[in-house]
Write an enzyme that holds these catalytic residues in place. Structure first.
Site, PDB file in Angstrom:
ATOM      1  N   SER A 158       0.844  -1.191   0.000  1.00  0.00           N
ATOM      2  CA  SER A 158       0.000   0.000   0.000  1.00  0.00           C
ATOM      3  C   SER A 158       0.885   1.250   0.000  1.00  0.00           C
ATOM      4  CB  SER A 158      -0.959  -0.055   1.189  1.00  0.00           C
ATOM      5  OG  SER A 158      -2.009   0.875   1.059  1.00  0.00           O
ATOM      6  N   GLU A 267      -8.452  -2.393  -2.609  1.00  0.00           N
ATOM      7  CA  GLU A 267      -7.661  -3.214  -3.518  1.00  0.00           C
ATOM      8  C   GLU A 267      -8.028  -2.946  -4.970  1.00  0.00           C
ATOM      9  OE1 GLU A 267      -4.490  -5.888  -4.080  1.00  0.00           O
ATOM     10  OE2 GLU A 267      -5.205  -4.725  -2.354  1.00  0.00           O
ATOM     11  N   HIS A 298      -7.449  -5.986   0.162  1.00  0.00           N
ATOM     12  CA  HIS A 298      -6.380  -5.178   0.724  1.00  0.00           C
ATOM     13  C   HIS A 298      -6.144  -5.626   2.173  1.00  0.00           C
ATOM     14  CE1 HIS A 298      -4.064  -1.617  -0.479  1.00  0.00           C
ATOM     15  NE2 HIS A 298      -4.180  -1.135   0.749  1.00  0.00           N
TER      16      HIS A 298
END
Length: 320
Positions: A158, A267, A298
């Site tokens: 991330s 995501e 995610h």
């Protein structure tokens, strides 16, 4: 999707972390030359930001290669989530490898960059200088432990994914491989700065304008889509999943369903960014290994698997 991403970025999800304060224990000075084989240690490293805790898993055979592992937007102040067996489990993945894992603690919302000024929305008393720390102060400190200043790789998820590419691009003498998992690799795209603004305000009330002015040279310097030409010749592993729930997404409560929904949107936004970055590298004729799993959100167990997949390339690049 940008609007939904902005909202989701601001919410605590399964991959999220609480607001940090930097470690304040007294720094260790003058380490002797050593590389403890296979052990785990926590060091306090002096920096312009104050002492920073760094978790280290030493190379299994005392080698000098190192992998820097960067955390996400909600990085905690007590540990790097890559060190946690229930999350990234970097030490487990590289348990028998002749490579040291370097896991800095803290840096919430920092993008591991050198900021323009202290954040003026949360009373921050110092200016983030994470690029300086990771590329000057920390390597100099670790050299006293037998860790190479030049034979390194870097990986992140991330926020840490885009930062890993940036640090590798601007410090090619230090990093020989870079990995980005679910990164935001086109941060100057429409809506992305405001999505990041909302997320940073939620994650410690940090102000993105204190990091870099809108579309200033400092901001563009952080954007992988912009600095992509500087990645030529660098081995890279880059991934983002579809956002569709996968084997690690089995919520059994209302909160779990809510968090999974946020992880889906985050995501999907990362996947759009990563596809754009893939096209950018293609236009430049720069090769990289891309992985786009058909399912996955995610969240940490997917990043654990991606680090496992990146491992062979990392070890090969460092001859470890």
């Amino acid at each position: 999707m940008m609007a939904a991403g902005a909202a989701a970025l601001a919410l605590p999800i399964a991959a999220g972390m609480v607001a940090p304060t930097l470690a304040t224990a007294a720094p260790t000075h003058g380490p002797v030359l050593r590389a403890p084989a296979g052990g785990f240690e926590e060091l306090m490293v002096p920096s312009t930001m104050g002492p920073i805790k760094v978790q280290v898993k030493w190379a299994s055979q005392g080698g000098d290669a190192a992998l820097y592992l960067l955390d996400g937007l909600r990085a905690k102040d007590d540990r790097n989530a890559w060190s946690d067996p229930a999350e990234g489990d970097g030490p487990g993945i590289f348990a028998n490898d002749n490579i040291t894992l370097v896991m800095p603690v803290g840096g919430q919302s920092s993008f591991y960059a050198d900021w323009y000024s202290p954040s003026n929305t949360n009373g921050q008393k110092y200016t983030y200088r994470w690029e300086t720390f990771l590329t000057r102060e920390l390597p100099d400190f670790l050299a006293g432990y037998g860790v190479s200043r030049t034979n390194n790789a870097i990986a992140g998820l991330s926020m840490g994914g885009s930062a890993a590419l940036a640090l590798a691009a601007y410090h090619r003498e230090q990093f020989k491989h870079a990995s980005a998992f679910s990164g935001y690799l086109n941060i100057s795209a429409p809506g992305m700065r405001e999505a990041i603004r909302i997320a940073m305000l939620d994650a410690g009330r940090f102000n993105v304008d204190s990091m870099a002015a809108p579309w200033s040279p400092a901001w563009l310097r952080m954007d992988p889509f912009v600095f992509a030409p500087q990645l030529k010749g660098l081995p890279m592993y880059i991934s983002a999943a579809s956002g569709l729930p996968g084997p690690y997404d089995q919520p059994n409560s209302a909160v779990g369903v809510f968090n999974t929904g946020n992880a889906v949107v985050l995501e999907a936004l990362s996947m759009v960014n990563t596809r754009a970055f893939q096209a950018r590298l293609g236009q430049l004729g720069i090769p990289a290994h891309f992985d786009f799993p058909g399912a996955g959100t995610h969240s940490w167990r997917y990043w654990h698997d991606q680090l496992m997949n990146a491992r062979p390339g990392i070890l090969a690049a460092l001859n470890a």
